[in-house]
Motif scaffolding. Structure first.
Motif, short mmCIF file in Angstrom:
data_model
loop_
_atom_site.label_atom_id
_atom_site.label_comp_id
_atom_site.label_asym_id
_atom_site.label_seq_id
_atom_site.Cartn_x
_atom_site.Cartn_y
_atom_site.Cartn_z
N TYR A 1 6.26 -60.12 34.02
CA TYR A 1 7.30 -59.93 33.00
C TYR A 1 8.39 -61.01 33.10
CZ TYR A 1 5.32 -55.25 32.03
OH TYR A 1 4.50 -54.20 31.68
N TYR B 1 8.07 -48.60 36.92
CA TYR B 1 8.52 -48.94 38.29
C TYR B 1 8.90 -50.41 38.43
CZ TYR B 1 3.67 -50.28 39.85
OH TYR B 1 2.44 -50.85 40.03
N ASP C 1 8.93 -44.71 40.12
CA ASP C 1 7.50 -44.65 40.40
C ASP C 1 7.01 -43.24 40.07
OD1 ASP C 1 4.93 -44.48 41.57
OD2 ASP C 1 5.44 -46.10 42.95
C1 LIG Z 1 -0.59 -52.10 31.26
S1 LIG Z 1 1.15 -52.05 31.39
C2 LIG Z 1 1.55 -51.32 29.83
C3 LIG Z 1 2.98 -51.47 29.44
C4 LIG Z 1 3.37 -50.82 28.09
N1 LIG Z 1 2.94 -49.44 28.03
C5 LIG Z 1 2.80 -51.58 26.93
O1 LIG Z 1 1.70 -51.23 26.48
O2 LIG Z 1 3.44 -52.56 26.51
C6 LIG Z 1 1.40 -50.73 32.56
C7 LIG Z 1 2.84 -50.51 32.99
O3 LIG Z 1 2.85 -49.42 33.93
C8 LIG Z 1 3.79 -49.70 34.96
N2 LIG Z 1 3.38 -48.91 36.15
C9 LIG Z 1 2.24 -49.07 36.88
N3 LIG Z 1 2.20 -48.17 37.88
C10 LIG Z 1 3.33 -47.42 37.78
C11 LIG Z 1 3.85 -46.32 38.52
N4 LIG Z 1 3.20 -45.82 39.60
N5 LIG Z 1 5.02 -45.77 38.12
C12 LIG Z 1 5.69 -46.27 37.05
N6 LIG Z 1 5.27 -47.34 36.31
C13 LIG Z 1 4.08 -47.90 36.67
C14 LIG Z 1 3.71 -51.22 35.13
O4 LIG Z 1 4.89 -51.73 35.69
C15 LIG Z 1 3.48 -51.69 33.70
O5 LIG Z 1 4.70 -51.99 33.07
#
Ligand SMILES: C[S@@+](CC[C@H](N)C(=O)[O-])C[C@H]1O[C@@H](n2cnc3c(N)ncnc32)[C@H](O)[C@@H]1O
Length: 224
Positions: free
Chosen positions: A16, A72, A99
């Motif tokens: 990002y 997160y 998280d």
């Molecule tokens: C594939 S990206 C999708 C982002 C957004 N939903 C989009 O489509 O533009 C997945 C997102 O999940 C977040 N993520 C992954 N594991 C996580 C966790 N355990 N807790 C919170 N966020 C998490 C990542 O930082 C990332 O921003």
């Protein structure tokens, strides 16, 4: 926030930071479908899990939803917060660096629905996923909907790259993805009613992905 270093979280921060609006500036087609579904059900307050930089969050806010957005990655949340501010949408947004494996820091039955695009498909074990799905059930009002997308086992990257346990593989771009079978979708729907499962193609970077679109409903309480 967890104290241990999480390589995937670090990786999302780097992605990002080096390429803002990594998933594009416009809302996803999947979120547009979810928007019209939520509107049809009269939902007003939703959670977005793994919101990233907020391409979909901003759309929900512009459509007068109140959104609690979790990710997160501190970089993702900083970008989302900035976008909400410049669009004068901050009032309806609660954005948290959090998280989801630590649960959802919200009271029971406080939202009408939950949305996530490619979040449950991250590096989360089935045990962790089950816990998060149960947390979603807890914080949603009865009759609320959990609408999510996940990469599935028909995806071109399924089974390729470095195996990271269960149905997870790491791509050459260093993203660890959890690929879902239909059976897994059904197992994780413990306590919900399954309203809809379909497959769709997602064009977000850098190639066409195969995803499941899933709509789960929290059952109404049984009358005593
Ligand atoms: C594939 S990206 C999708 C982002 C957004 N939903 C989009 O489509 O533009 C997945 C997102 O999940 C977040 N993520 C992954 N594991 C996580 C966790 N355990 N807790 C919170 N966020 C998490 C990542 O930082 C990332 O921003």
């Amino acid at each position: 926030m967890r104290k241990t270093l999480d390589p995937q979280r670090e990786h999302w921060d780097i992605v990002y930071k080096s390429k803002p609006d990594y998933f594009g500036e416009t809302p996803s087609e999947f979120a547009r479908r979810a928007l019209s579904f939520f509107k049809g059900k009269g939902a007003k307050k939703i959670i977005e899990l793994g919101c990233g930089e907020g391409r979909d969050t901003i759309m929900f806010l512009k459509e007068s939803f109140e959104v609690v957005a979790f990710d997160y990655s501190p970089v993702a949340i900083a970008h989302l917060t900035q976008k909400a501010k410049s669009n004068q949408l901050s009032e309806s947004l609660t954005a948290m660096i959090h998280d989801a494996r630590d649960g959802l820091p919200l009271t029971d039955e406080c939202v009408d629905g939950i949305f996530s695009h490619m979040f449950f498909t991250m590096q989360l074990t089935e045990k962790e996923l089950d816990f998060i799905f149960q947390e979603c059930l807890r914080v949603m009002k009865a009759g609320g909907y959990n609408i999510y997308s996940v990469r599935n086992i028909h995806d071109p990257h399924y089974g390729k790259g470095i195996h990271r346990g269960e149905d997870m593989w790491e791509s050459p771009q260093k993203f660890v993805v959890h690929f879902f079978s239909l059976e897994k979708v059904k197992r994780l729907a413990r306590g919900y009613e399954i309203c809809h499962i379909s497959e769709f193609d997602d064009p977000s970077p850098t190639y066409i992905k195969k995803l499941y679109e899933v709509i789960l409903r929290k059952p109404e309480k049984k009358k005593e």
